[in-house]
Scaffold this active site. Structure first.
Site, PDB file in Angstrom:
ATOM      1  CG  ASP A 185      -2.109   0.957   1.008  1.00 44.24           C
ATOM      2  OD1 ASP A 185      -2.044   1.797   0.084  1.00 44.24           O
ATOM      3  OD2 ASP A 185      -3.091   0.868   1.767  1.00 44.24           O
TER       4      ASP A 185
HETATM    5  C1  BGC Z   1      -4.865   3.424   0.126  1.00 41.52           C
HETATM    6  C2  BGC Z   1      -4.975   2.455  -1.039  1.00 41.52           C
HETATM    7  C3  BGC Z   1      -4.749   3.182  -2.321  1.00 41.52           C
HETATM    8  C4  BGC Z   1      -3.383   3.859  -2.264  1.00 41.52           C
HETATM    9  C5  BGC Z   1      -3.043   4.634  -3.509  1.00 41.52           C
HETATM   10  C6  BGC Z   1      -3.602   4.230   0.087  1.00 41.52           C
HETATM   11  O1  BGC Z   1      -3.623   5.244   1.040  1.00 41.52           O
HETATM   12  O2  BGC Z   1      -4.945   2.722   1.334  1.00 41.52           O
HETATM   13  O3  BGC Z   1      -6.223   1.835  -1.039  1.00 41.52           O
HETATM   14  O4  BGC Z   1      -4.839   2.312  -3.407  1.00 41.52           O
HETATM   15  O5  BGC Z   1      -3.364   4.778  -1.184  1.00 41.52           O
HETATM   16  O6  BGC Z   1      -3.826   5.770  -3.615  1.00 41.52           O
END
Ligand code: BGC
Length: 817
Positions: free
Chosen positions: A233
């Protein structure tokens, strides 16, 4: 195969540094390429319910705009369709839009379990049930990937809250982990092979997801056979080399944290086997070339068709919770009053990284006008924009409008401040202005239809006072049209709840332990999540899991089961891998209109040495029937449908003995049942789980001692870090014992406030506020930052009270830069 050979040969031509460089992003949304070797750089972008491609400024919290794309209903609504084919079509459409925009991977779907209705991202998740989650995720992934575009199933694993999501340690017992929190991923990985899986921010039983070799390699790759790669993530990386060894191939976003160099150094120092790096690079290149093969061809989508699909899905994901007196569907001649601001300014998606820019946005007021063709639909806003207080003037106006109408439609729900990534809800109520409006209008008018827009359950203290409730969820850009279709009978509702609507927050199983913190959250309820809890302890609910009404009725009959083989294969075991039992029954549409029914099959283990919930969903189907039509439904139950995970033996076990097969229209509306005997000798009692789990109490009070006995170890210490012990993983807002820490936190806060100037009263502001408080120090190295690792290390020394050493190191780091 040919491709794999090409990839292997490319790896052979790479320098160590080039290999390491591929293991992290180029920037926020791109992977790196290597020009001299003809390796392209591909783009990834957020989903899950619509493409969020940021063409100019990048962020992962929904701050900056993205190119227009179709906003489909969010995951809660998708799951409520219980329609695998329809979800596949949504996936297909998302894949097409990625092709049009040259995006190689769309980040989603989210397969986290709805442990508590309060999780701020529940709108992005499917269900409280792992089987339903897995089946819907599988269809979503299959749909997207049918277009030659990848998915990222997220957030693996046990990321069931937003509070301190980047550092919280989820203490969960192995059965709950396997049976509840991993099963959805397992189904989708085995069934659809997502090109990528996104590892969560949090820790699981003391180990960060990104370093959790058990989850990332032993289970995901070795046991389930995942062929794709694991991506962090955004900002979830802790120790790069440990993560690579654990099975995390790609770090996102691109950073200046020096992690590529750390990989090189570890190989050179003999601490990391280069073969581990080669395997990671092989998976990364496989992804890049697969995506590039698609993206090198131009594609144009039919956006009108996607809007129409979004409308159809919104209608199918809406759940008719109550329809006393068959007030719905309405006649086109019925004089209607439409009350509530949401009728004109719809609430249709949640906030955070999934927030995207729709191609257009329908509202119920205009859609009703188009559908029923009256030129003066009565309308009153009913509540203020935020709805946080009852507004008497607006309510009086609404009452006056209601008086002139035969039926009053009230559009209510959660305003966008209630549902955002990064922030959990603190209660389960609607904004007071919405509750008050419904209560007052319901007291004055007998025919009120409440249409709700929210991504997660809410309390409805007025539920007994209104005849009709339609849960519209967050229905996407065409959601209003879908609701209009249902209200006026253009579409017969067929959505069913993929989650329980409890009567009140205090009734929920994780009430005592959610969201925990500061360091740990304890999953003391274990398997008793959602209906597994309510049905086991006999806790009354507002609307049960699987519930949803139709404008027609369905009759069930003739349940028949194939029998398992006589001879047990191993002592006390029944059914082998690959063997299935077949369940058949008939369903008939006995009403006057065509309709679809979601038939649900639950299994109950009558007696077991292990604790088991009262029933568990193990199969479902959606059937479409004309009035008077009957069909035979066939559902297969494999070994797993009867099994529990034995942490001692590390295997799934099916015990001999009686199981009940329960078939029905909801978890509490069981229409048919039959018992089945699993052959073999009952295993000798070897109950090892604490008694409290075998007779689980209403209120879910489990002592620490019992939870520790289940967990098999002591519950981790749950306290904030103290000065002198601050690390890269200490949340910035927790360093308040240090003067430098406080100054630093203040500075970060100011910076983040600057980013939300002009957006102070928005969900983004809440998210930023939480981020400033809860982000671990290492998060400062994410993305484009003026800081580097040495500077941060120096600052950390100062925060821990070693001021002069830190200052000296800081000056040194600045000079070296
Ligand atoms: C989120 C993800 C997301 C990623 C990219 C993170 O903060 O938890 O779900 O895909 O950011 O934006």
């Amino acid at each position: 195969m040919e491709n794999q050979e090409k990839i292997k040969s490319l790896i052979g031509q790479m320098t160590l540094a080039e290999k390491a460089s591929l293991c992290s992003g180029k920037d926020f949304w791109h992977l790196k390429g290597i020009e001299r070797l003809g390796i392209p750089s591909i783009m990834v972008a957020d989903g899950p319910h619509g493409l969020r491609k940021q063409a100019v400024q990048a962020d992962h919290v929904g701050l900056h705009e993205s190119v227009p794309a179709t906003c489909f209903p969010t995951a809660s609504a998708l799951a409520a369709t219980w329609n695998r084919d329809l979800v596949y079509q949504v996936g297909q459409a998302l894949g097409e839009e990625c092709r049009q925009e040259k995006v190689g991977v769309i980040l989603g779907p989210g397969a986290n379990i709805k442990r508590s209705p309060l999780c701020g991202r529940n709108f992005e998740y499917f269900s409280e049930d792992p089987y339903l989650t897995g089946e819907i995720a599988k269809s979503h992934i299959d749909g997207v990937q049918s277009q030659g575009v990848g998915t990222s199933m997220k957030h693996y694993a046990v990321n069931n809250q937003e509070y301190r999501r980047m550092t919280i340690d989820a203490a969960v017992d192995e059965r709950a982990l396997r049976e509840i929190y991993l099963t959805g991923y397992e189904i989708a990985v085995k069934g659809a092979q997502p090109w990528t899986v996104m590892c969560a921010y949090n820790k699981i039983n003391g180990v960060y997801a990104c370093e959790n070799g058990t989850l990332m390699t032993d289970i995901l790759k070795d046991e389930w056979g995942h062929e794709g790669l694991v991506v962090t993530d955004w900002g979830a990386m802790n120790e790069r080399v440990a993560a690579l060894q654990a099975g995390v191939e790609l770090e996102m976003p691109g950073t200046r944290n020096g992690n590529d160099a750390k990989i090189v150094a570890a190989v050179e120092a003999g601490q990391l086997d280069e073969a581990v790096l080669d395997r990671a690079v092989e998976r990364i290149l496989t992804l890049i070339f697969k995506a590039d093969a698609t993206l090198s061809q131009d594609f144009v989508c039919d956006m009108e068709a996607h809007h129409a699909l979004a409308r159809c899905v919104a209608a199918e994901g809406a759940v008719l919770l109550k329809n006393d007196g068959d007030i719905l569907p309405l006649q086109k001649t019925t004089r209607c009053a439409l009350i509530g601001r949401f009728a004109k300014v719809p609430r249709y998606q949640g906030a955070g990284s999934s927030l995207m820019n729709p191609t257009r946005l329908d509202n119920l007021h205009d859609e009703l006008f188009k559908l029923i063709g009256v030129d003066s639909l009565l309308y009153a806003p009913g509540y203020m924009e935020k709805g946080d207080q009852a507004d008497d003037t607006l309510i009086q106006e609404a009452l006056a409008v209601a008086q002139q109408a035969e039926v009053v439609i009230i559009c209510a729900g959660l305003t966008d401040l209630y549902e955002t990534e990064g922030v959990d809800r603190t209660h389960m109520k609607l904004p007071p202005g919405h509750d008050a409006l419904i209560q007052r209008v319901a007291a004055a008018h007998p025919k009120v239809v409440v249409v709700l827009s929210n991504g997660s359950p809410v309390e409805m203290p007025w539920a007994g006072d209104v005849p009709c409730i339609l849960e519209g969820y967050l229905g996407g850009q065409a959601g209003a049209g879908g609701i209009a279709d249902i209200l006026f009978g253009e579409v017969n509702p067929s959505g069913k709840l993929a989650e329980t609507f409890p009567l009140k927050l205090e009734d929920t199983p994780a009430y005592r332990t959610f969201p925990g913190g500061p360091a740990t959250v304890e999953y003391r309820e274990s398997l008793y999540v959602g209906y597994r809890y309510y049905d086991t302890v006999g806790q009354p609910v507002l609307f049960p899991f699987g519930h949803g009404l139709s404008y027609t009725r369905f009759a069930y009959r003739d349940l028949a089961l194939s029998q398992p083989k006589d001879a047990p294969l191993t002592e006390g075991e029944a059914l082998t891998e690959g063997e299935a039992l077949t369940v058949t029954f008939k369903v008939k549409n006995v009403g006057k209109v065509a309709g679809q029914e979601v038939v649900q099959l639950y299994v109950r283990d009558v007696a077991s040495m292990a604790f088991r919930p009262a029933k568990e969903l193990k199969a479902f189907a959606k059937v479409d029937l004309q009035p008077g039509e009957e069909t035979e439904v066939t559902l297969d139950l494999d070994r797993r449908a009867f099994a529990w995970y034995d942490p001692q033996r590390k295997e799934w076990r099916v015990e001999a003995g009686t199981f009940e097969i329960l078939v029905g229209a909801s978890s509490q509306d069981i229409r048919l049942n039959a018992a089945i005997e699993m052959p073999g000798a009952q295993p000798a009692a070897e109950r090892v789980e604490p008694d409290v789990y075998h007779a689980f109490p209403k209120g879910a009070a489990v002592s620490q001692k019992d939870f520790e006995a289940l967990l098999g170890c002591a519950v981790p210490l749950n306290q904030e870090a103290r000065k002198g012990q601050y690390t890269f993983n200490t949340p910035i807002g927790d360093m308040h014992e240090s003067f430098i820490g406080r100054q630093f936190a203040g500075m970060i806060k100011k910076q983040l406030h600057k980013m939300i100037e002009g957006k102070e009263d928005t969900p983004m502001a809440l998210l930023m506020e939480a981020t400033a408080q809860e982000m671990p120090l290492r998060g400062m190295l994410m993305g484009d930052t003026p800081l580097n690792r040495e500077m941060l290390e120096a600052l950390l020394l100062m925060m821990n009270g070693r001021f002069f050493r830190g200052l000296f190191a800081l000056v040194h780091a600045i000079v070296r830069r």
